[in-house]
Design a protein around this motif. Structure first.
Motif, mmCIF file in Angstrom:
data_model
loop_
_atom_site.group_PDB
_atom_site.id
_atom_site.type_symbol
_atom_site.label_atom_id
_atom_site.label_comp_id
_atom_site.label_asym_id
_atom_site.label_seq_id
_atom_site.Cartn_x
_atom_site.Cartn_y
_atom_site.Cartn_z
ATOM 1 N N SER A 34 89.818 16.700 34.559
ATOM 2 C CA SER A 34 88.539 17.304 34.903
ATOM 3 C C SER A 34 87.854 17.889 33.677
ATOM 4 N N GLY A 35 86.547 17.765 33.656
ATOM 5 C CA GLY A 35 85.768 18.347 32.572
ATOM 6 C C GLY A 35 84.638 19.189 33.105
ATOM 7 N N TRP A 36 84.213 20.155 32.301
ATOM 8 C CA TRP A 36 83.010 20.931 32.575
ATOM 9 C C TRP A 36 81.975 20.588 31.508
ATOM 10 N N PHE A 37 80.785 20.300 31.956
ATOM 11 C CA PHE A 37 79.644 20.057 31.080
ATOM 12 C C PHE A 37 78.531 21.032 31.454
ATOM 13 N N ARG A 38 77.574 21.176 30.569
ATOM 14 C CA ARG A 38 76.417 22.011 30.885
ATOM 15 C C ARG A 38 75.161 21.390 30.299
ATOM 16 N N GLN A 39 74.041 21.732 30.907
ATOM 17 C CA GLN A 39 72.757 21.244 30.414
ATOM 18 C C GLN A 39 71.733 22.356 30.532
ATOM 19 N N ALA A 40 71.175 22.720 29.394
ATOM 20 C CA ALA A 40 70.119 23.719 29.338
ATOM 21 C C ALA A 40 68.767 23.012 29.364
ATOM 22 N N GLY A 42 65.559 21.264 28.488
ATOM 23 C CA GLY A 42 65.095 20.635 27.259
ATOM 24 C C GLY A 42 66.190 20.184 26.317
ATOM 25 N N LYS A 43 67.444 20.325 26.741
ATOM 26 C CA LYS A 43 68.564 19.930 25.889
ATOM 27 C C LYS A 43 69.406 18.864 26.568
ATOM 28 N N GLU A 44 70.202 18.183 25.758
ATOM 29 C CA GLU A 44 71.088 17.172 26.309
ATOM 30 C C GLU A 44 72.310 17.834 26.953
ATOM 31 N N ARG A 45 72.902 17.099 27.880
ATOM 32 C CA ARG A 45 74.121 17.584 28.508
ATOM 33 C C ARG A 45 75.239 17.630 27.461
ATOM 34 N N GLU A 46 76.025 18.692 27.478
ATOM 35 C CA GLU A 46 77.069 18.835 26.487
ATOM 36 C C GLU A 46 78.404 19.214 27.121
ATOM 37 N N PHE A 47 79.477 18.767 26.472
ATOM 38 C CA PHE A 47 80.830 19.089 26.903
ATOM 39 C C PHE A 47 81.112 20.559 26.668
ATOM 40 N N VAL A 48 81.769 21.182 27.635
ATOM 41 C CA VAL A 48 82.147 22.590 27.516
ATOM 42 C C VAL A 48 83.663 22.740 27.434
ATOM 43 N N ALA A 49 84.360 22.148 28.402
ATOM 44 C CA ALA A 49 85.816 22.294 28.456
ATOM 45 C C ALA A 49 86.397 21.193 29.323
ATOM 46 N N GLY A 50 87.675 20.896 29.084
ATOM 47 C CA GLY A 50 88.350 19.901 29.897
ATOM 48 C C GLY A 50 89.803 20.267 30.103
ATOM 49 N N ILE A 51 90.387 19.741 31.163
ATOM 50 C CA ILE A 51 91.799 19.978 31.445
ATOM 51 C C ILE A 51 92.414 18.692 31.953
ATOM 52 N N TYR A 52 93.550 18.348 31.377
ATOM 53 C CA TYR A 52 94.260 17.130 31.733
ATOM 54 C C TYR A 52 94.718 17.185 33.188
ATOM 55 N N TRP A 53 94.922 16.024 33.781
ATOM 56 C CA TRP A 53 95.242 15.990 35.202
ATOM 57 C C TRP A 53 96.487 16.805 35.539
ATOM 58 N N ASP A 90 74.462 30.546 26.592
ATOM 59 C CA ASP A 90 75.301 29.907 27.597
ATOM 60 C C ASP A 90 74.517 29.565 28.859
ATOM 61 N N THR A 91 73.273 29.988 28.919
ATOM 62 C CA THR A 91 72.438 29.698 30.080
ATOM 63 C C THR A 91 72.247 28.198 30.239
ATOM 64 N N ALA A 92 72.609 27.687 31.418
ATOM 65 C CA ALA A 92 72.536 26.254 31.681
ATOM 66 C C ALA A 92 72.969 25.987 33.109
ATOM 67 N N VAL A 93 72.775 24.751 33.527
ATOM 68 C CA VAL A 93 73.416 24.269 34.749
ATOM 69 C C VAL A 93 74.775 23.709 34.338
ATOM 70 N N TYR A 94 75.824 24.157 35.024
ATOM 71 C CA TYR A 94 77.181 23.738 34.720
ATOM 72 C C TYR A 94 77.660 22.727 35.756
ATOM 73 N N TYR A 95 78.240 21.637 35.244
ATOM 74 C CA TYR A 95 78.703 20.546 36.081
ATOM 75 C C TYR A 95 80.203 20.343 35.951
ATOM 76 N N CYS A 96 80.816 20.048 37.065
ATOM 77 C CA CYS A 96 82.231 19.693 37.119
ATOM 78 C C CYS A 96 82.343 18.177 37.196
ATOM 79 N N THR A 97 83.356 17.614 36.531
ATOM 80 C CA THR A 97 83.520 16.167 36.505
ATOM 81 C C THR A 97 84.987 15.802 36.701
ATOM 82 N N ALA A 98 85.241 14.511 36.969
ATOM 83 C CA ALA A 98 86.616 14.045 37.132
ATOM 84 C C ALA A 98 86.749 12.592 36.678
#
Length: 124
Positions: A34-40, A42-53, A90-98
């Motif tokens: 799983s990974g966390w990304f964020r997008q502020a 006017g900016k591109e989506r960026e990687f924040v953190a990830g954790i192995y399965w 750190d202001t952004a929309v935060y997304y969870c991924t898998a």
């Protein structure tokens, strides 16, 4: 049907803390990195953190190292992002991924499933 549902976003003052949660359904979550990304704005989506399965390894963007911690509870099909010492940038929309059974990647296109996002706003 696979669903990732984020929660925990809020308005918080600089220096404050938040914990984001991502609840997964429709998949064998313990098999998914799983990974966390964020997008502020006017900016591109960026990687924040990830954790192995398995939870055996994690990765962080340099901008959040030492402040954010990613963790998971496979019994609850949930991944968390603990955010401390929050800054206005750190202001952004935060997304969870898998992504299934693969290592953590910082590339957004490497993830198969995405949540709808949760808004984090850091402001006084």
């Amino acid at each position: 049907q696979v669903q990732l549902v984020e929660s925990g976003g809020a308005l918080v003052q600089p220096g404050g803390s938040l914990r984001l949660s991502c609840a997964a359904s429709g998949l064998t979550f313990r098999s998914y990195t799983s990974g966390w990304f964020r997008q502020a704005p006017g900016k591109e989506r960026e990687f924040v953190a990830g954790i192995y399965w398995s939870g055996s390894s994690t990765d962080y963007a340099d901008s959040v190292k030492g402040r954010f911690t990613v963790s998971r509870d496979n019994a609850k099909n949930t991944v968390y992002l603990q955010m401390n010492s929050l800054k206005p940038e750190d202001t952004a929309v935060y997304y969870c991924t898998a992504r299934r059974l693969l290592p953590i990647t910082t590339v957004a296109s490497g993830y198969d499933y995405w949540g709808q996002g949760t808004q984090v706003t850091v402001s006084s």
